[in-house]
Design an enzyme around this catalytic site. Structure first.
Site, short mmCIF file in Angstrom:
data_model
loop_
_atom_site.label_atom_id
_atom_site.label_comp_id
_atom_site.label_asym_id
_atom_site.label_seq_id
_atom_site.Cartn_x
_atom_site.Cartn_y
_atom_site.Cartn_z
N HIS A 223 9.08 65.10 45.21
CA HIS A 223 8.03 64.11 45.81
C HIS A 223 7.61 63.87 47.14
CE1 HIS A 223 5.22 60.79 45.50
NE2 HIS A 223 5.87 60.35 46.47
N TYR A 227 4.50 63.64 50.98
CA TYR A 227 4.32 62.94 51.95
C TYR A 227 4.42 63.79 53.36
CZ TYR A 227 3.41 59.32 48.65
OH TYR A 227 3.14 58.52 47.48
N HIS A 374 -5.62 66.66 40.12
CA HIS A 374 -5.13 65.69 41.13
C HIS A 374 -4.46 66.32 42.30
CE1 HIS A 374 -2.34 62.61 43.02
NE2 HIS A 374 -1.15 63.16 42.67
N PHE A 375 -3.61 67.35 42.05
CA PHE A 375 -3.05 67.83 43.60
C PHE A 375 -4.03 68.69 44.17
CE2 PHE A 375 -0.69 70.59 40.36
CZ PHE A 375 -1.20 71.98 41.09
N HIS A 376 -5.07 69.00 43.67
CA HIS A 376 -6.15 69.87 44.58
C HIS A 376 -6.92 68.92 45.28
CE1 HIS A 376 -5.02 73.51 42.30
NE2 HIS A 376 -5.61 73.80 43.41
N ARG A 437 -1.52 72.62 31.62
CA ARG A 437 -1.74 73.26 32.91
C ARG A 437 -0.84 74.70 32.80
NH1 ARG A 437 2.41 69.85 37.07
NH2 ARG A 437 2.16 71.76 38.44
N ARG A 438 -0.67 75.33 33.96
CA ARG A 438 0.04 76.53 33.93
C ARG A 438 0.14 77.34 32.97
NH1 ARG A 438 5.42 73.65 36.94
NH2 ARG A 438 4.65 74.30 39.10
FE1 HAS Z 1 0.85 62.93 43.40
C1 HAS Z 1 2.10 64.83 40.83
C2 HAS Z 1 1.58 60.00 41.96
C3 HAS Z 1 -0.11 61.19 46.18
C4 HAS Z 1 0.62 65.86 45.33
N1 HAS Z 1 1.12 64.99 43.22
C5 HAS Z 1 1.65 65.54 42.04
C6 HAS Z 1 1.58 67.05 42.11
C7 HAS Z 1 1.23 67.23 43.34
C8 HAS Z 1 1.04 65.88 43.93
C9 HAS Z 1 1.26 68.41 44.00
O1 HAS Z 1 3.24 59.22 39.56
C10 HAS Z 1 2.36 67.84 41.07
C11 HAS Z 1 3.66 68.24 41.07
C12 HAS Z 1 4.11 69.27 39.90
O2 HAS Z 1 3.81 70.61 40.25
O3 HAS Z 1 4.49 68.76 39.00
N2 HAS Z 1 0.58 60.90 44.02
C13 HAS Z 1 1.02 60.07 43.21
C14 HAS Z 1 0.61 58.74 43.85
C15 HAS Z 1 0.24 58.91 45.07
C16 HAS Z 1 0.09 60.51 45.22
C17 HAS Z 1 0.87 57.36 43.50
N3 HAS Z 1 0.40 63.35 45.24
C18 HAS Z 1 0.12 62.39 46.52
C19 HAS Z 1 -0.23 63.27 47.56
C20 HAS Z 1 -0.17 64.56 47.32
C21 HAS Z 1 0.30 64.77 45.97
C22 HAS Z 1 -0.87 62.60 48.88
C23 HAS Z 1 -0.03 65.67 48.27
C24 HAS Z 1 -0.51 65.44 49.58
N4 HAS Z 1 1.52 62.53 41.75
C25 HAS Z 1 1.91 61.30 41.27
C26 HAS Z 1 2.58 61.32 40.02
C27 HAS Z 1 2.51 62.75 39.85
C28 HAS Z 1 1.98 63.45 40.77
C29 HAS Z 1 3.20 60.26 39.25
C30 HAS Z 1 3.26 63.43 38.43
C31 HAS Z 1 2.37 63.51 37.27
C32 HAS Z 1 3.11 64.33 36.31
O4 HAS Z 1 3.12 63.68 35.11
O5 HAS Z 1 3.46 65.35 36.45
C33 HAS Z 1 -0.06 57.85 46.14
O6 HAS Z 1 0.55 58.19 47.47
C34 HAS Z 1 -1.73 58.13 46.66
C35 HAS Z 1 -1.96 56.68 47.35
C36 HAS Z 1 -3.26 56.97 48.09
C37 HAS Z 1 -4.54 56.33 47.87
C38 HAS Z 1 -5.62 56.60 48.74
C39 HAS Z 1 -6.09 55.83 49.94
C40 HAS Z 1 -7.07 56.43 50.79
C41 HAS Z 1 -6.98 56.79 52.03
C42 HAS Z 1 -8.23 57.39 52.62
C43 HAS Z 1 -8.82 56.71 53.71
C44 HAS Z 1 -10.30 57.08 53.52
C45 HAS Z 1 -11.13 56.89 54.64
C46 HAS Z 1 -12.74 57.24 54.44
C47 HAS Z 1 -10.56 56.23 56.05
C48 HAS Z 1 -4.72 55.54 46.75
C49 HAS Z 1 -6.11 56.66 52.92
C50 HAS Z 1 -13.26 55.93 53.64
C51 HAS Z 1 -14.46 55.58 54.08
C52 HAS Z 1 -15.29 54.76 53.59
C53 HAS Z 1 -16.59 54.29 53.96
C54 HAS Z 1 -14.94 54.34 52.08
CU CU Z 2 5.31 62.42 43.23
#
Ligand code: HAS
Ligand code: CU
Length: 546
Positions: A223, A227, A374-376, A437-438
């Protein structure tokens, strides 16, 4: 903030890392295309000499993209940024090169069985799938190399600190150090899995293994690794983009707080990848599910801080309205456009992550194509498209030549965004319709009619992403080899509207936060790991299912 240019040796070292990263990305987009086309119904062109099966391809794809492209990019980028932040060269260039060669040697060692179809175990290498020992030892060497990067940044910090008593650490250098410290702490799970389980097992020193313990150690690192990929992109969003759009960083102390929260909260929540695993108490899974929602908070801080910074730039450029200012940002600059689109995609990808994390909802999406969607959007776009945007100024700087074509770069950026929209929406929806998947889906005996209409879109999106990836790599290749214009100046770091001195001094310390991170990690994982180690039976034989 002073931004003396990084010394030439650092430039070459960064260039070496970026070269490896981009070769990996080439392999990653090529395998991705074949997999997308397989989903669209074209079959998989398995060949005895190249990719021997769909699963061989997915393993190569995952390792090259999420392990090699990211890690080598980060280990080239963060030291470069750190040196510019301190405005002194990093200490011990010899250590920097040693690190690079250790990582490269590890990569080659791991690549031999991977390419030779002796490590078709996906990037998660779950036991009891058993790869060739060289795969495990090679990857371990790559991880050990990243620890040396941390060491070099820490040593430089000490030298800088001695020269600047009482001065706040320059934010880019602080962020780089925090990122590497977080990763180094988090990688102990993987190191333990490799050293005590997978390596002795694959060498035949022990007969069996324990899949649940191995998975738990894997996700302890698996996990926070996401980050480790994300924070370097955040470094650019905080430190470079505000200046690139003509604005200022809204708040330095708030940015520090966000990174320190990532330091504490990144690791103790890997169980959200194991919600369906038997043998782990539900209470601990629930506890870590809550912590997953806690680590959403520093991303919210980032959202607020970065949007405010962007808005300051857009308003300075004449932008008006509540949202309309967004259009006034310099969208014609490919480096900016790439990163803005990465941010937009991350809004969707991050919210998808929260859905995954929602404990019982995880049962709906786990192991389905939804996760691939999600991860793409996260590592495949928020991170990768940001790194691409960074490369559009960094590679010209290293090569001393201007970017070959800005228009091609802009087209590439939009193609990635549109391709990924199509690709990831289709996969999310397919996952909700129950598609695993996979899986080589065209051969699945349980193929469902409701998947049929959406699968071609996976192929369309994958093809657009492939074209975009090739345009990106070609542009950089032509920049390095054929561009005749001199490189423009490197973007300066953003100045902060609220500077570091407005925040408490504790936000410039590392040690208390590392201690807190360790304590929380021990609380969140201690009881579960102690029980798993005590009850581990090490009697699962290894499987080669390919
Ligand atoms: Fe995830 C599975 C939960 C973030 C990557 N994640 C994965 C896997 C990968 C991955 C590779 O709880 C698959 C692993 C595998 O092969 O099995 N993930 C989260 C949560 C977050 C999260 C809660 N993941 C990421 C990030 C990744 C990533 C970052 C890669 C870099 N993820 C999961 C969970 C799984 C999971 C479960 C397991 C699922 C399963 O069952 O297998 C959080 O950190 C996300 C919080 C972020 C936000 C977005 C905030 C937005 C921002 C952008 C700013 C925008 C601007 C422009 C400035 C809510 C900071 C906007 C402008 C305007 C005017 C609007
Ligand atoms: Cu995770």
């Amino acid at each position: 903030m002073t931004t003396a240019t990084a010394s030439d040796p650092e430039k070459r070292l960064t260039g070496a890392h970026l070269l490896v990263a981009h070769v990996a990305l080439l392999g990653g987009v090529l395998t991705g295309l074949l997999q997308g086309l397989e989903h669209a119904g074209f079959g998989f062109p398995a060949s005895q000499y190249f990719l021997q099966s769909y699963y061989h391809s997915v393993s190569v794809h995952g390792v090259l993209n999420v392990l090699v492209w990211t890690t080598f990019f980060i280990c080239g980028f963060l030291p470069f940024i750190s040196a510019r932040g301190y405005a002194i060269p990093l200490v011990r260039p010899g250590l920097g090169w040693l690190t690079f060669w250790v990582m490269l040697a590890g990569l080659i060692l791991a690549a031999i069985p991977l390419v030779g179809n002796a490590a078709t175990v996906m990037f998660t290498f779950y036991a009891p799938l058993k790869a060739h020992w060289a795969f495990y030892i090679g990857l371990t060497l790559v991880v050990a190399g990243t620890w040396l990067v941390t060491l070099r940044l820490a040593l430089t910090h000490r030298v800088w600190r001695a020269q600047h008593p009482g001065v706040r650490t320059p934010l880019p250098s602080f962020m780089s150090l925090v990122t590497m410290a977080m990763w180094t702490l988090a990688s102990i799970g993987l190191a333990a899995e490799m050293l005590f389980m997978l390596i002795p097992w694959s060498l035949g020193l022990v007969q069996g293994t324990d899949p649940l313990l191995a998975r738990t150690l894997f996700w302890l690192t698996g996990h926070p690794i996401v980050y480790f990929w994300l924070l370097p992109a955040y470094v650019s969003w905080y430190m470079l983009i505000p200046r690139q759009v003509g604005g200022k960083l809204f708040s330095d102390p708030m940015a520090r707080a966000s990174f320190l929260l990532f330091l504490i909260l990144s690791a103790p929540l890997g169980l959200h990848h194991q919600v369906t695993d038997p043998g782990i108490h539900e209470g601990w899974k629930l506890f870590q599910a809550f912590l997953t929602f806690a680590v959403f908070f520093p991303s919210l801080l980032t959202f607020f801080n970065v949007v405010a910074s962007l808005e300051s730039g857009a308003r300075a450029r004449g932008g008006t309205g509540w949202v309309a200012w967004f259009g006034k940002l310099p969208w014609g600059d490919p480096s900016v456009a790439a990163q803005l689109m990465a941010m937009l995609m991350f809004c969707a990808g991050g919210i998808g992550g929260l859905i995954n994390a929602s404990y019982n909802v995880n049962l709906v999406v786990h192991n389905t194509a939804y996760i691939v969607g999600h991860f793409h959007t996260t590592v495949g776009t928020a991170v990768t498209l940001t790194y691409m945007g960074i490369s559009y100024w960094l590679v010209p700087h290293i090569a001393g030549r201007a970017l070959w074509s800005r228009r091609m770069a802009l087209a590439q950026t939009w193609l990635w965004f549109i391709g990924m929209l199509i690709f990831s929406i289709a996969l999310h929806e397919l996952g909700l319709r129950g598609m695993p998947r996979r899986t080589m889906i065209s051969l699945a005996t349980y193929f469902q009619p409701e998947w049929k209409a959406l699968l071609p879109w996976v192929g369309v999106g994958g093809t657009l992403l492939f074209i975009s990836g090739v345009l990106y790599l070609l542009n950089l290749l032509l920049t390095v080899t054929a561009s005749r214009q001199p490189a423009p100046a490197v973007p300066e770091f953003a100045q902060a509207m609220a500077p570091a001195e407005e925040g408490p001094a504790i936000l410039d310390r590392l040690r208390p936060w590392v201690v807190m991170a360790v304590i929380l990690l021990v609380i969140a994982y201690g009881p579960t790991l102690a029980r798993l180690v005590a009850t581990a039976s090490f009697n699962a034989p290894g499987f080669r299912v390919w």
